[in-house]
Design an enzyme around this catalytic site. Structure first.
Site, PDB file in Angstrom:
ATOM      1  N   LYS A 204       0.956  -1.226   0.090  1.00  0.00           N
ATOM      2  CA  LYS A 204      -0.017   0.045   0.028  1.00  0.00           C
ATOM      3  C   LYS A 204       0.988   1.129   0.062  1.00  0.00           C
ATOM      4  O   LYS A 204       1.962   1.184   0.565  1.00  0.00           O
ATOM      5  CB  LYS A 204      -0.989  -0.080   1.116  1.00  0.00           C
ATOM      6  N   ARG A 240      -2.784 -10.490   4.349  1.00  0.00           N
ATOM      7  CA  ARG A 240      -2.997 -10.442   2.991  1.00  0.00           C
ATOM      8  C   ARG A 240      -1.885  -9.959   2.114  1.00  0.00           C
ATOM      9  O   ARG A 240      -1.594  -8.790   2.322  1.00  0.00           O
ATOM     10  CB  ARG A 240      -4.243  -9.947   2.816  1.00  0.00           C
TER      11      ARG A 240
HETATM   12  N1  HH2 Z   1      -7.034  -4.497  -0.361  1.00  0.00           N
HETATM   13  C1  HH2 Z   1      -7.285  -4.663  -1.403  1.00  0.00           C
HETATM   14  C2  HH2 Z   1      -8.336  -5.288  -2.095  1.00  0.00           C
HETATM   15  N2  HH2 Z   1      -9.085  -6.334  -1.307  1.00  0.00           N
HETATM   16  N3  HH2 Z   1      -9.392  -7.289   0.956  1.00  0.00           N
HETATM   17  C3  HH2 Z   1      -9.235  -7.061   2.337  1.00  0.00           C
HETATM   18  N4  HH2 Z   1     -10.032  -8.069   3.259  1.00  0.00           N
HETATM   19  N5  HH2 Z   1      -8.358  -6.388   2.683  1.00  0.00           N
HETATM   20  C4  HH2 Z   1      -7.663  -5.179   2.012  1.00  0.00           C
HETATM   21  O1  HH2 Z   1      -6.787  -4.527   2.502  1.00  0.00           O
HETATM   22  C5  HH2 Z   1      -7.755  -5.474   0.701  1.00  0.00           C
HETATM   23  C6  HH2 Z   1      -8.787  -6.276   0.186  1.00  0.00           C
HETATM   24  C7  HH2 Z   1      -6.554  -3.736  -2.358  1.00  0.00           C
HETATM   25  O2  HH2 Z   1      -5.449  -4.448  -2.955  1.00  0.00           O
HETATM   26  P1  HH2 Z   1      -5.185  -5.159  -4.259  1.00  0.00           P
HETATM   27  O3  HH2 Z   1      -5.972  -6.554  -4.292  1.00  0.00           O
HETATM   28  O4  HH2 Z   1      -3.619  -5.806  -4.319  1.00  0.00           O
HETATM   29  O5  HH2 Z   1      -5.547  -4.393  -5.495  1.00  0.00           O
HETATM   30  P2  HH2 Z   1      -6.607  -4.027  -6.414  1.00  0.00           P
HETATM   31  O6  HH2 Z   1      -7.888  -3.746  -5.327  1.00  0.00           O
HETATM   32  O7  HH2 Z   1      -6.174  -2.711  -7.221  1.00  0.00           O
HETATM   33  O8  HH2 Z   1      -7.046  -5.190  -7.132  1.00  0.00           O
END
Ligand code: HH2
Length: 259
Positions: A204, A240
């Site tokens: 992040k 995660r």
């Molecule tokens: N962050 C993202 C997506 N899903 N779910 C939970 N439970 N907690 C989080 O902090 C969280 C999440 C965002 O990260 P990422 O999946 O890497 O990116 P994107 O949403 O751009 O696919």
């Protein structure tokens, strides 16, 4: 929990696993590296992201879940849509990870209640498109804790059992850098709500800023590990992460030291 984004536009791995066969290989590698859970997502929730129609989301994630269902790692579906939850649970997922905490889709709580699966209720305000404007708090730790408590109560009132629930403070969702930092420092108070706690810190932006790096998001694994270990010491039960192999190896050392 390894992150497998089958999307063209996720903030750190967008486009990398959009082809299902590459996503499946990446999932198998995460399983071999020691992930306990693989979180499959077909919609980016980065700030400003546009929603993806559920059928398109399902076309991305269902072949991947189906192929990974026998790899002896629990699968979670990262979605806000009830029909995607149902299709993913049918295909072999056992956990619903909903960044909207079952608020985006009015049918979502009934799906989770009927299926009896685990559900991760994450704190956010608004939607990925609007959340940046809603990052206003007097006391971010107390407010996120209270809003999560209300979110849990809402899910329980819709038939979800307490034993199904895990919570997540939602780093980066309707929070600025200072909010994220305060929330991480105060994580114990969120953990004290008494539910398993997921921490999604990986890559992040606020961690990149803290580490002094100006590089791309996929160059933030060192910062993510430092923050992840701190989170575990302050009540997190699930990390995660994008970098499963590095995280698992670091956790083995950490566990040997802390018992
Ligand atoms: N962050 C993202 C997506 N899903 N779910 C939970 N439970 N907690 C989080 O902090 C969280 C999440 C965002 O990260 P990422 O999946 O890497 O990116 P994107 O949403 O751009 O696919």
């Amino acid at each position: 929990m390894g992150i497998l984004n089958v999307t063209p536009d996720s903030f750190s791995d967008g486009g990398r696993w959009l082809d299902p066969s590459t996503a499946i290989v990446a999932g198998l590698e995460m399983a071999a590296a020691g992930a306990d859970i693989i979180d499959v997502g077909g919609e980016s929730t980065r700030p400003g992201a546009e929603p993806v129609p559920p059928l398109e989301e399902q076309a991305r994630v269902i072949p991947v879940i189906t192929a990974l269902r026998d790899c002896r790692v629990a699968l979670s579906i990262d979605t806000r849509n009830a029909t995607t939850m149902m299709a993913a649970l049918d295909a072999g997922a056992s956990i619903v990870n909903d960044v909207s905490a079952l608020r985006h889709d009015p049918a979502a709580a009934a799906v989770v209640a009927a299926r009896g699966c685990r559900v991760i209720l994450m704190h956010m305000r608004g939607s990925p498109r609007t959340m940046a404007t809603l990052a206003v708090y007097d006391d971010v730790v107390a407010t996120v804790r209270e809003e999560l408590r209300e979110t849990i109560a809402l899910a329980l009132s819709r038939g979800v059992a307490a034993s199904q629930v895990a919570i997540d403070p939602g780093f980066g969702f309707a929070k600025d850098g200072d909010h994220n930092l305060a929330l991480l420092r105060g994580l114990r108070s969120v953990a004290d709500l008494g539910y398993p706690l997921v921490a999604g810190l990986s890559r992040k932006r606020f961690l990149g800023a803290l580490g002094g790096g100006r590089g791309p998001a996929d160059d933030r694994d060192a910062e993510s590990l430092a923050a992840g270990l701190f989170a575990l010491e302050h009540g997190a039960t699930v990390l995660r992460v994008h970098d499963v192999s590095g995280t698992v190896r670091a956790l083995r050392v950490w566990k040997a030291l802390t018992g």
